[in-house]
Design a protein around this motif. Structure first.
Motif, PDB file in Angstrom:
ATOM      1  N   LEU A  70       0.820  -1.219   0.000  1.00 11.32           N
ATOM      2  CA  LEU A  70       0.000   0.000   0.000  1.00 11.32           C
ATOM      3  C   LEU A  70       0.850   1.264   0.000  1.00 11.32           C
ATOM      4  O   LEU A  70       0.318   2.366   0.168  1.00 11.32           O
ATOM      5  N   SER A  71       2.156   1.122  -0.176  1.00 15.09           N
ATOM      6  CA  SER A  71       3.058   2.269  -0.032  1.00 15.09           C
ATOM      7  C   SER A  71       2.765   3.379  -1.041  1.00 15.09           C
ATOM      8  O   SER A  71       3.136   4.539  -0.818  1.00 15.09           O
ATOM      9  N   HIS A  72       2.100   3.029  -2.152  1.00 11.96           N
ATOM     10  CA  HIS A  72       1.792   4.038  -3.166  1.00 11.96           C
ATOM     11  C   HIS A  72       0.544   4.837  -2.833  1.00 11.96           C
ATOM     12  O   HIS A  72       0.221   5.814  -3.529  1.00 11.96           O
ATOM     13  N   LEU A  73      -0.166   4.460  -1.769  1.00 13.79           N
ATOM     14  CA  LEU A  73      -1.417   5.134  -1.411  1.00 13.79           C
ATOM     15  C   LEU A  73      -1.171   6.133  -0.280  1.00 13.79           C
ATOM     16  O   LEU A  73      -0.668   5.763   0.778  1.00 13.79           O
ATOM     17  N   PRO A  74      -1.542   7.399  -0.472  1.00  7.83           N
ATOM     18  CA  PRO A  74      -1.305   8.388   0.591  1.00  7.83           C
ATOM     19  C   PRO A  74      -2.252   8.234   1.777  1.00  7.83           C
ATOM     20  O   PRO A  74      -1.897   8.608   2.895  1.00  7.83           O
ATOM     21  N   ALA A  75      -3.449   7.688   1.543  1.00 16.58           N
ATOM     22  CA  ALA A  75      -4.443   7.582   2.620  1.00 16.58           C
ATOM     23  C   ALA A  75      -5.155   6.234   2.539  1.00 16.58           C
ATOM     24  O   ALA A  75      -6.357   6.165   2.254  1.00 16.58           O
ATOM     25  N   PRO A  76      -4.448   5.139   2.805  1.00 19.54           N
ATOM     26  CA  PRO A  76      -5.085   3.825   2.698  1.00 19.54           C
ATOM     27  C   PRO A  76      -6.133   3.611   3.780  1.00 19.54           C
ATOM     28  O   PRO A  76      -6.003   4.101   4.899  1.00 19.54           O
ATOM     29  N   ARG A  77      -7.164   2.839   3.422  1.00 19.77           N
ATOM     30  CA  ARG A  77      -8.207   2.445   4.370  1.00 19.77           C
ATOM     31  C   ARG A  77      -8.027   0.957   4.636  1.00 19.77           C
ATOM     32  O   ARG A  77      -8.076   0.147   3.709  1.00 19.77           O
ATOM     33  N   ILE A  78      -7.825   0.629   5.895  1.00 25.49           N
ATOM     34  CA  ILE A  78      -7.486  -0.743   6.282  1.00 25.49           C
ATOM     35  C   ILE A  78      -8.519  -1.248   7.278  1.00 25.49           C
ATOM     36  O   ILE A  78      -8.874  -0.549   8.233  1.00 25.49           O
ATOM     37  N   LEU A  79      -8.982  -2.467   7.054  1.00 25.06           N
ATOM     38  CA  LEU A  79      -9.889  -3.140   7.977  1.00 25.06           C
ATOM     39  C   LEU A  79      -9.169  -4.326   8.592  1.00 25.06           C
ATOM     40  O   LEU A  79      -8.608  -5.160   7.875  1.00 25.06           O
ATOM     41  N   ILE A  80      -9.185  -4.402   9.915  1.00 24.23           N
ATOM     42  CA  ILE A  80      -8.601  -5.529  10.639  1.00 24.23           C
ATOM     43  C   ILE A  80      -9.721  -6.283  11.332  1.00 24.23           C
ATOM     44  O   ILE A  80     -10.513  -5.697  12.064  1.00 24.23           O
ATOM     45  N   GLY A  81      -9.790  -7.576  11.104  1.00 18.72           N
ATOM     46  CA  GLY A  81     -10.749  -8.421  11.804  1.00 18.72           C
ATOM     47  C   GLY A  81     -10.079  -9.066  12.992  1.00 18.72           C
ATOM     48  O   GLY A  81      -9.251  -9.957  12.833  1.00 18.72           O
ATOM     49  N   GLY A  82     -10.411  -8.599  14.187  1.00 18.38           N
ATOM     50  CA  GLY A  82      -9.840  -9.122  15.422  1.00 18.38           C
ATOM     51  C   GLY A  82      -8.822  -8.181  16.032  1.00 18.38           C
ATOM     52  O   GLY A  82      -7.770  -7.928  15.446  1.00 18.38           O
ATOM     53  N   LEU A  83      -9.137  -7.631  17.207  1.00 19.90           N
ATOM     54  CA  LEU A  83      -8.217  -6.720  17.897  1.00 19.90           C
ATOM     55  C   LEU A  83      -7.137  -7.476  18.642  1.00 19.90           C
ATOM     56  O   LEU A  83      -5.962  -7.081  18.631  1.00 19.90           O
ATOM     57  N   GLY A  84      -7.528  -8.571  19.314  1.00 21.03           N
ATOM     58  CA  GLY A  84      -6.539  -9.333  20.073  1.00 21.03           C
ATOM     59  C   GLY A  84      -5.826  -8.481  21.095  1.00 21.03           C
ATOM     60  O   GLY A  84      -6.442  -7.751  21.870  1.00 21.03           O
ATOM     61  N   MET A  85      -4.495  -8.534  21.075  1.00 18.91           N
ATOM     62  CA  MET A  85      -3.676  -7.739  21.983  1.00 18.91           C
ATOM     63  C   MET A  85      -3.189  -6.444  21.345  1.00 18.91           C
ATOM     64  O   MET A  85      -2.348  -5.748  21.917  1.00 18.91           O
ATOM     65  N   GLY A  86      -3.700  -6.135  20.153  1.00 19.94           N
ATOM     66  CA  GLY A  86      -3.403  -4.854  19.520  1.00 19.94           C
ATOM     67  C   GLY A  86      -2.149  -4.825  18.659  1.00 19.94           C
ATOM     68  O   GLY A  86      -1.817  -3.777  18.097  1.00 19.94           O
ATOM     69  N   PHE A  87      -1.458  -5.951  18.499  1.00 15.80           N
ATOM     70  CA  PHE A  87      -0.190  -5.921  17.781  1.00 15.80           C
ATOM     71  C   PHE A  87      -0.363  -5.714  16.280  1.00 15.80           C
ATOM     72  O   PHE A  87       0.429  -4.992  15.652  1.00 15.80           O
ATOM     73  N   THR A  88      -1.375  -6.328  15.672  1.00 14.58           N
ATOM     74  CA  THR A  88      -1.599  -6.114  14.243  1.00 14.58           C
ATOM     75  C   THR A  88      -1.987  -4.667  13.980  1.00 14.58           C
ATOM     76  O   THR A  88      -1.507  -4.045  13.021  1.00 14.58           O
ATOM     77  N   LEU A  89      -2.831  -4.103  14.829  1.00 13.45           N
ATOM     78  CA  LEU A  89      -3.194  -2.696  14.697  1.00 13.45           C
ATOM     79  C   LEU A  89      -1.964  -1.812  14.818  1.00 13.45           C
ATOM     80  O   LEU A  89      -1.748  -0.907  14.001  1.00 13.45           O
ATOM     81  N   ALA A  90      -1.141  -2.049  15.831  1.00 12.99           N
ATOM     82  CA  ALA A  90       0.060  -1.236  16.025  1.00 12.99           C
ATOM     83  C   ALA A  90       0.984  -1.321  14.821  1.00 12.99           C
ATOM     84  O   ALA A  90       1.548  -0.313  14.377  1.00 12.99           O
ATOM     85  N   ALA A  91       1.148  -2.530  14.264  1.00 16.79           N
ATOM     86  CA  ALA A  91       2.028  -2.701  13.111  1.00 16.79           C
ATOM     87  C   ALA A  91       1.479  -1.993  11.881  1.00 16.79           C
ATOM     88  O   ALA A  91       2.229  -1.408  11.094  1.00 16.79           O
ATOM     89  N   ALA A  92       0.150  -2.043  11.696  1.00 19.99           N
ATOM     90  CA  ALA A  92      -0.459  -1.362  10.550  1.00 19.99           C
ATOM     91  C   ALA A  92      -0.286   0.148  10.661  1.00 19.99           C
ATOM     92  O   ALA A  92       0.014   0.828   9.669  1.00 19.99           O
ATOM     93  N   LEU A  93      -0.461   0.686  11.841  1.00 19.44           N
ATOM     94  CA  LEU A  93      -0.276   2.122  12.046  1.00 19.44           C
ATOM     95  C   LEU A  93       1.170   2.526  11.811  1.00 19.44           C
ATOM     96  O   LEU A  93       1.459   3.587  11.246  1.00 19.44           O
ATOM     97  N   SER A  94       2.100   1.683  12.248  1.00 13.86           N
ATOM     98  CA  SER A  94       3.520   1.972  12.073  1.00 13.86           C
ATOM     99  C   SER A  94       3.936   1.924  10.608  1.00 13.86           C
ATOM    100  O   SER A  94       4.846   2.646  10.196  1.00 13.86           O
ATOM    101  N   ALA A  95       3.253   1.077   9.838  1.00 10.41           N
ATOM    102  CA  ALA A  95       3.653   0.866   8.443  1.00 10.41           C
ATOM    103  C   ALA A  95       2.971   1.812   7.468  1.00 10.41           C
ATOM    104  O   ALA A  95       3.233   1.746   6.262  1.00 10.41           O
TER     105      ALA A  95
END
Length: 235
Positions: A70-95
């Protein structure tokens, strides 16, 4: 000579239960446990763990592998199924950049509460990021809308194609669920699934739906360490 003192092996701190929650629809109880700075989520009465805060390499990879596309997109919209302990969310925000929008669908309301409380320290409180939003409910509700607005859909709602925590999760991995996810993606969007292990039948199911598929083996702890998990990238 004085007697040598007896050696006592240091005792490891015990996990303490700090929260419980019932999974809607089937009555299964989740337990949140803490030992010092380590957290664990288990199913009451079942062996093993669903998640451990020290073993999140594959949850990170679910986001980073998809967000690389998604690096070519300035404002990507991402859906994550499952919050869990928040690590996937944190990684998506970081990336992703400042204009990204990341929505997490979480079925169990208490899991959001845990992540806004003590558990949030594990992933660095990603829910506090203004780019993050939470949808309390089944991610299937959002997939069935089929609005084509998501640039990436990252699904980690169970142990993989063979549901462990809730039989309703099997729909996510069914031909109908895959078709709904496909309709929910934007043009050139990326779909990613996390699984505790490989399953060739699921790879073929994605291909029959018209996707190009890349199963990627990742490690639970860090590259080269921990259990081997599988991430399917489909586009």
């Amino acid at each position: 000579m004085p007697a040598c003192p007896h050696y006592r092996k240091p005792t490891m701190a015990r996990f303490n239960e700090i929260g419980t929650a019932t999974i809607p629809g089937n009555g299964t109880c989740l337990r949140l446990l803490q030992r010092n700075d380590e957290f664990s989520i288990k199913i009451a009465g079942a062996p093993g763990e669903l998640m451990n805060s020290r073993l999140h390499g594959s949850e990170d990879a679910l986001a980073t592998l998809a967000c690389e596309r998604l690096s070519h997109l300035p404002a990507p919209r991402i859906l994550i199924g499952g919050l869990g302990m928040g690590f996937t969310l944190a990684a998506a925000l970081s990336a992703t950049g400042d204009q990204a929008q990341v929505t997490v669908a979480e079925l169990v309301p208490e899991v959001e509460t845990w992540n806004r409380g003590p558990l949030g320290t594990a992933a660095g409180y990603p829910l506090d990021d203004p780019r993050a939003a939470v949808h309390i409910g089944d991610v299937a509700e959002l997939l069935r809308q089929g609005d084509g607005n998501w640039d990436a859909i990252l699904l980690d709602v169970d142990n993989g194609p063979e549901g462990l925590t809730r039989k309703e999760n099997n729909w996510i991995y069914s031909p109908e669920g895959i078709a709904a996810a496909q309709k929910s993606l934007s043009n050139d969007g990326i779909l990613a699934y996390w699984s505790a292990g490989p399953e060739q039948a699921f790879t073929e199911r994605l291909r029959r739906a018209g996707f190009s598929v890349e199963p990627v083996v990742v490690r639970a702890l860090r590259p080269g360490k921990g259990a081997r998990h599988t991430i399917w990238l489909a586009w």
